[in-house]
Design an enzyme around this catalytic site. Structure first.
Site, PDB file in Angstrom:
ATOM      1  N   LYS A 281     -63.355  44.368  40.746  1.00 35.94           N
ATOM      2  CA  LYS A 281     -63.651  45.531  41.586  1.00 35.94           C
ATOM      3  C   LYS A 281     -64.809  46.366  41.044  1.00 35.94           C
ATOM      4  CE  LYS A 281     -59.038  46.078  43.599  1.00 35.94           C
ATOM      5  NZ  LYS A 281     -57.849  46.944  43.717  1.00 35.94           N
ATOM      6  N   ARG A 282     -65.037  46.305  39.752  1.00 35.21           N
ATOM      7  CA  ARG A 282     -66.128  47.118  39.200  1.00 35.21           C
ATOM      8  C   ARG A 282     -67.495  46.608  39.664  1.00 35.21           C
ATOM      9  NH1 ARG A 282     -64.598  44.022  34.836  1.00 35.21           N
ATOM     10  NH2 ARG A 282     -66.235  42.792  33.817  1.00 35.21           N
TER      11      ARG A 282
END
Length: 470
Positions: free
Chosen positions: A240-241
């Protein structure tokens, strides 16, 4: 032989980018050889598997157009079958009852680690004949790993050898009679006649165990193709980063499904230097031999570029339909607005996503243009009121309000006044949109329609006359 591939996600979350690529490659391979693509939901983890996650997977597959030929099949409905096969292996003598308790196994594991030994099961129940604590004592069923070497013949990775001594006697049925992952997978693939297992390379260490189980069941071992992982720009595993990893998040951001399919197909697979592929071209050209061995790097900018390409190449009527939910999210109802296709045509070249297109289209739907103060101060000046009134008169006199007619009205004014287009177009652009940036002036006026165009021009004249008297 009929090629049969499968996609077998665990429903513990959304359909992520990595899973979608695995599904796509399996789907493409089946289509390439006129085979069958099977969808199987591996929902044996009752605590983590949810109906919402199952639906998210189905929604993602359907949005991408990865339609399955059989299924979805659910492992949670197959427990009786798994137990039957486990019992058969037990009767054949290739499995044995293990009465070791979880506490005993943990103690031995910790002791092995302290002594520097591999924390694998020591096989002490392999030749055990007694049943502790009576005949009703619970037991797990363990597969007895034979001596020797197991070779994985992988289409992508090549030949990988595993010394069987490094593989512990694996549990295929727990003491509560629930089956384990590796056993479920093998039984499913066997009874579904799966010929090609295409999956992420995080499963490679499971593969020798599964090959041994296929052989124990007397089934053909399928062809394996382990796909390299997908990395973020920093060369760490995609997460997700690095941005959205959910397939449906890209739908919500305004991406077109074929843009994502095209991008995922090229993420680890190549066909020369080509970048743009139709679905038919992907099916025709796809092969596992052209999948690279190294990890693919997810590039959001390239995906955005592809999406822009497909928006520009799409049918405007289709885009108009797809745009409606994004307009709804902005509080714009276009249920009875017959201008939408014309509006979309003006924005296709300029929009990279449907969300961006919806946001860029807002000036078409507002009752009045909200003037940028600097733009209005520069262009909506009192000395432009006269030319605006002349334009209003010519536009009102048009029999057909289309691009050709609008352009003709502009040209008549430009010729009679001896001025260039920018002298008229930019003030008109501010009057109609509120700012200095917009689609082409003629196509925009055509899309806006006669009523709104004249209304906004007249309002601009009032604004300019107010500026004159202020």
């Amino acid at each position: 032989m009929t090629v049969r591939t499968r996609f077998a996600p665990s429903p513990t979350g959304y359909l992520h980018i990595g899973g979608a690529r695995t599904a796509l490659f399996s789907w493409l391979y089946a289509r390439r050889f006129n085979g069958k693509f099977i969808l199987r939901i591996e929902d044996t983890d009752a605590l983590r598997s949810t109906k919402d996650s199952i639906q998210a997977i189905l929604d993602g597959m359907n949005w991408l157009g990865l339609v399955w030929d059989e299924g979805p099949f659910y492992q949670s409905e197959m427990f009786g079958t798994y137990r039957k096969f486990a019992d058969e292996l037990l009767e054949k003598g290739v499995c044995y009852r293990c009465y070791c308790t979880p506490e005993e196994l943990e103690q031995r594991r910790e002791a092995a680690l302290k002594e520097g030994r591999p924390p694998k099961y020591d096989g002490r129940c392999a030749n055990r004949a007694d049943r502790p604590d009576g005949s009703d004592a619970p037991f797990a069923v363990r597969f007895k790993v034979p001596p020797g070497t197991t070779v994985v013949h992988d289409v992508i990775k090549g030949h990988i050898s595993f010394d069987n001594s490094s593989i512990e006697d694996l549990v295929i049925l727990r003491s509560d009679r629930t089956p384990t992952y590796n056993f479920c997978v093998v039984v499913d693939d066997a009874i579904m006649n799966i010929t090609h297992v295409i999956r992420g390379d995080d499963h490679i260490n499971n593969t020798p165990k599964q090959i041994l189980l296929y052989k124990a069941l007397g089934r053909d071992v399928p062809v394996f193709a382990h796909l390299p992982m997908i990395l973020g720009a920093d060369k760490t595993r995609l997460s997700k980063r690095h941005g959205a990893t959910s397939v449906m998040a890209y739908k919500e951001m305004g991406y077109l499904p074929h843009a994502l399919v095209n991008y995922l197909a090229r993420l680890g697979w190549s066909s020369g230097d080509e970048e743009i592929f139709s679905i038919d071209e992907l099916v025709e050209k796809f092969s596992l031999e052209q999948v690279g061995k190294s990890a693919g790097v997810f590039n959001p900018e390239k995906l955005l570029w592809l999406n822009h390409h497909y928006i520009k190449a799409s049918d405007p009527a289709m885009l108009a339909f797809e745009l409606i939910p994004f307009l709804d999210a902005l509080g714009i109802s276009v249920k009875h607005d017959d201008r939408l296709v014309r509006i979309v045509k003006t924005l296709m070249e300029r929009s990279k996503t449907l969300k961006e297109m919806a946001e860029s289209s807002l000036f078409y739907f507002k009752e009045k243009a909200a003037y940028d103060e600097k733009a209005a101060g520069k262009f909506l000046t009192s000395d432009n009121a006269g030319i605006f009134n002349e334009l209003i008169g010519r536009l009102e006199g048009l029999s057909g309000f289309d691009e050709k007619g609008v352009e003709s009205a502009f040209n008549e004014i430009l010729e009679s006044r001896g001025i260039k287009l920018g002298k008229l177009a930019q003030p008109v652009r501010v009057a109609l949109t509120g700012g200095t940036v917009s689609p082409g002036i003629y196509e925009m006026i055509n899309a806006m329609g006669r009523e709104m165009t004249l209304s906004r021009l007249k309002h601009a004249v009032e604004f300019m006359q107010g500026a004159r008297t202020a």
